[in-house]
Motif scaffolding. Structure first.
Motif, PDB file in Angstrom:
ATOM      1  N   UNK A  86     -21.013  29.220  17.662  1.00  0.00           N
ATOM      2  CA  UNK A  86     -22.108  30.179  17.496  1.00  0.00           C
ATOM      3  C   UNK A  86     -23.281  29.589  16.724  1.00  0.00           C
ATOM      4  N   UNK A  87     -23.504  28.303  16.915  1.00  0.00           N
ATOM      5  CA  UNK A  87     -24.639  27.663  16.254  1.00  0.00           C
ATOM      6  C   UNK A  87     -24.418  27.315  14.807  1.00  0.00           C
ATOM      7  N   UNK A  88     -23.172  27.369  14.347  1.00  0.00           N
ATOM      8  CA  UNK A  88     -22.878  27.048  12.958  1.00  0.00           C
ATOM      9  C   UNK A  88     -23.217  25.601  12.628  1.00  0.00           C
ATOM     10  N   UNK A  89     -23.130  24.710  13.606  1.00  0.00           N
ATOM     11  CA  UNK A  89     -23.346  23.298  13.358  1.00  0.00           C
ATOM     12  C   UNK A  89     -24.821  22.891  13.457  1.00  0.00           C
ATOM     13  N   UNK A  90     -25.717  23.856  13.683  1.00  0.00           N
ATOM     14  CA  UNK A  90     -27.128  23.534  13.820  1.00  0.00           C
ATOM     15  C   UNK A  90     -27.781  23.216  12.483  1.00  0.00           C
ATOM     16  N   UNK A  91     -27.145  23.670  11.383  1.00  0.00           N
ATOM     17  CA  UNK A  91     -27.703  23.390  10.068  1.00  0.00           C
ATOM     18  C   UNK A  91     -28.730  24.421   9.648  1.00  0.00           C
TER      19      UNK A  91
END
Length: 255
Positions: A250-255
């Motif tokens: 869910x985009x957690x790794x986008x920073x």
């Protein structure tokens, strides 16, 4: 929809959480699903019942992973039940979902040899040898889907042993993808982020709010969010994807 009609699938650790949601999705698509569980018979039977309620077919198979003879026990039960139901032992889809984890992690200084070995026995060794055993039954067009974690991309010192095992799973995917491509078998990794698996921590509003803030969508993932990604990889639409790491955080790794 019936994109998986005539297919057979094994989802390890599918008595609850992402595994249960995946088993239900695969059953809904027409697959005959083997619902693997370690000890909670009632929970596994509930998963089977939910699949059947949707018009699907499923059966439960029990085996504790991380102990001597685990893969042999699981495989014998699976092969016998497949034979009884289909007349064959063909396994089209293998989802390595079962895993040893802790909700809050373990401080690095407190990790014991026994704890370390348990993580690797369940999360890395069992999937390795389960694939090895399953190769005799996987046909062309077969699918292997390994469940990793966003923790292989972000640092959390309280989750080092767990993250190490998931790094191992990703390496298993990479090298098996090259090995099995000539047979028409795809191998991919799906990495969930924070996902509501029904654990008690998800009943604490302030904790859920913090966890939600880590996602680009500002919400905690649901098991179905990840199960849909896994199911896509199991279908023919994903035939040109192999060796991939699919970020389902869910985009957690986008920073």
């Amino acid at each position: 929809m019936s994109r998986l009609t005539g297919k057979t699938a094994l989802v390890t650790g599918s008595s609850r959480g992402i595994g249960r949601a995946t088993a239900i999705r695969l059953g809904r698509e027409g697959a005959l699903v083997a619902v693997h569980y370690a000890a909670n018979t009632a929970a596994a039977e509930e998963t089977v019942a939910l699949i059947e309620k949707d018009g699907g077919q499923a059966f439960a198979v029990q085996a504790e992973l991380g102990v001597p003879g685990d893969v042999h026990t699981l495989s014998l039960g699976l092969e016998q039940q497949l034979k009884d139901r289909t007349g064959e032992t063909t396994l089209d889809i293998l989802v390595n979902n079962a895993g040893e984890t802790t909700a809050t992690g373990i401080p690095f200084e407190e990790v014991t040899g026994a704890v370390f070995d348990r993580f690797f026995a369940v999360n890395a060794r069992a999937p390795f040898f389960l694939v090895q055993r399953a190769l005799a039954h996987l046909p062309a067009g077969g699918r292997i889907i390994n469940i990793s974690s966003g923790l292989t991309r972000v640092a959390n010192p309280d989750q080092i042993p767990y993250a190490m095992t998931k790094g191992a799973i990703e390496q298993l995917t990479l090298h098996l993808a090259r090995l099995l491509a000539p047979r028409g078998i795809t191998v991919n990794t799906v990495a969930p982020g924070i996902t509501d698996n029904g654990g008690p921590v998800f009943d604490i509003p302030e904790v859920v709010k913090h966890m939600a803030s880590l996602s680009a969508f500002d919400r905690v993932g649901q098991t179905g969010d990840v199960a849909d990604v896994i199911t896509f990889l199991a279908t023919d639409e994903a035939r040109w994807i192999t060796g991939a790491f699919l970020d389902a955080t869910g985009g957690t790794l986008l920073g």
